[in-house]
Enzyme design. Structure first.
Site, short mmCIF file in Angstrom:
data_model
loop_
_atom_site.label_atom_id
_atom_site.label_comp_id
_atom_site.label_asym_id
_atom_site.label_seq_id
_atom_site.Cartn_x
_atom_site.Cartn_y
_atom_site.Cartn_z
N ARG A 193 61.94 82.16 15.65
CA ARG A 193 62.20 81.16 17.29
C ARG A 193 63.31 80.24 17.15
NH1 ARG A 193 57.83 78.08 20.85
NH2 ARG A 193 57.37 80.46 21.71
N ASP A 239 57.47 82.99 12.17
CA ASP A 239 57.84 81.90 11.98
C ASP A 239 59.04 80.91 10.82
OD1 ASP A 239 59.24 83.14 14.39
OD2 ASP A 239 58.71 81.36 15.88
N MET A 281 62.84 88.40 14.24
CA MET A 281 62.32 87.64 14.96
C MET A 281 62.34 86.45 14.70
SD MET A 281 58.11 88.45 16.24
CE MET A 281 57.90 89.23 18.30
N GLU A 291 66.87 86.63 15.88
CA GLU A 291 67.29 86.78 17.10
C GLU A 291 67.20 84.41 17.69
OE1 GLU A 291 63.41 86.46 19.04
OE2 GLU A 291 61.92 84.65 18.00
#
Length: 412
Positions: free
Chosen positions: A187, A139, A185, A242
């Site tokens: 978060r 990330d 991806m 996402e």
């Protein structure tokens, strides 16, 4: 003075180079005269609490040398949150029983919080422990480091994957799929989705639209952009993070699940985007979810990322043993873009734990559907080179450790 033992653990989602950091730390620790034994906790902090410790002095040199070539988390990972005083008491009972003086934890935001809390408890209990955080996350959202090991390789995978998929789309859009969507991806932040723009290096075809969580999603503007792009180019390639959010700051697509740290399980934003494109534009659309492939694809890992992952592992041992530091994380400090130069420096975990580094405004395109040249300059050095892979009969060869467990000394 009696020598102390060291425990290394892995935590959180894996990266393709987390085992490179394990290798860097293990080799440095095994060569350190002030360390008696080197252990690894099975499944991170869970293994420490359960006294499931592997004695790495029992492994052969040949297998240890294969560790950095291996994907996944070779010792197993976890998403365990230390919640109670009982958890901490048990942890320090294990430390004391096994003469642990050094604790290295390899992970992302939540893992750095774990290291920080353990360091604080060590002071509170008066226990002599050096606790060091080794950064890791695809990330790329850890504070106080230029970037995170794992990001460069995931960015390389993302850029290559969308480049190849877009080539497929261009070939087929005449009477087949006109819109291709790849979910990325990330978060909280859009670093990994943004890396899709690197597909445009060397004159390649980058996605025309990148949807970032730092930019509130506007359905009308998005659909207008898709239609405009199809009219102009005949096709539209999209990458969506996402963690995409609406104008109120709420995640658009989530699942009814939270992990131990309270993080909402994200996913299926690509399917959501697919539905509105199909229903409101009537365009044929396909969606791909790389998921684990995006974060663990060791076969095309970045050489820069792989080398740095090894080096931050070794630096953690130095900080703990030679420098006597605790409650710090190894930080990567960039000195120059081209040629790319960097060095390592310890940063206090208090400023890293549970914080998030978002894409800065200067990296986001003015129209909100992509990135700027400044981002390309930032990210380009991180994907350079190809990390070596050991092949046999066309398939990679990975480490197979014996996993000799340390004898338990406590009940429970």
């Amino acid at each position: 003075m009696k020598k102390k033992n060291l425990i290394y653990g892995q935590s959180g989602g894996v990266t393709s180079v987390i085992n490179a950091s394990a290798y860097g730390a293990i080799v440095a620790a095994l060569e350190e005269a002030e360390i008696e034994n080197v252990y690894a906790g099975i499944n991170g902090i869970n293994g420490v609490l359960e006294e499931k410790l592997i004695d790495l002095t029992k492994e052969t040199k040949d297998e240890i040398e294969k560790i950095p070539y291996t994907p996944g988390a070779i010792f197993g990972s976890c998403r365990k949150k230390l919640k109670t005083e009982e958890d901490f008491r048990r942890l320090f009972e294990v430390f004391e029983a096994h003469n642990i003086g050094y604790f290295l934890y390899n992970g992302g935001n939540d893992s750095m919080e774990t290291v920080h809390r353990i360091a604080l408890k060590a002071r509170e209990y008066g226990y002599p422990l050096k606790a060091i955080g080794i950064p890791k996350t695809v990330d790329n959202d850890l504070m106080h480091t230029d970037h995170c090991p794992g990001y460069g390789s995931a960015a390389k995978y993302t850029a290559i994957s969308i480049l190849e998929a877009t080539k497929d789309l261009i070939a087929m859009h005449g009477d087949s799929t006109q819109v291709f969507i790849m979910e990325s991806m990330g978060r909280y932040a859009g670093w990994l989705a943004a890396s899709a723009a690197l597909a445009g290096l060397n004159g390649g075809t980058a996605p025309q639209i990148i949807l970032l969580p730092e930019v509130p999603f506007d359905e009308e503007k998005f659909l207008s952009k898709v239609e405009e792009t199809i009219v102009r180019d005949g096709y539209c390639s999209v990458v969506v993070a996402e963690a995409l959010k609406d104008s109120s700051g709420n995640y658009i697509s989530t699942e009814a699940y939270k992990d131990a740290f309270g993080n909402v399980q994200l996913g299926k934003i690509g399917i959501y985007i697919q539905k509105i494109v199909r229903q409101k534009l009537g365009r044929k659309v396909h969606t791909a979810l790389p998921d684990y492939l995006q974060r663990s694809s060791r076969h095309i890992a970045s050489l820069t990322d792989w080398r740095e992952a090894i080096e931050v592992g070794a630096a953690a041992v130095k900080y703990a043993v030679k420098d006597g530091l605790s409650d710090v994380m190894v930080s990567i400090v960039r000195d120059n873009d081209y040629p790319y130069l960097k060095h390592y420096s310890p940063v206090e975990l208090n400023g890293v734990a549970s914080a998030v580094k978002y894409l800065p405004e200067e990296f986001i395109a003015e129209n909100g559907f992509g990135v700027t040249e400044k981002f390309i300059e930032y990210a380009r050095p991180l994907i350079n080179g190809e990390a070596p892979v050991i092949y046999l009969r066309g398939i990679p060869v990975y480490a197979k450790l014996k996993r000799v467990f340390v004898e338990k000394k406590l009940k429970g």
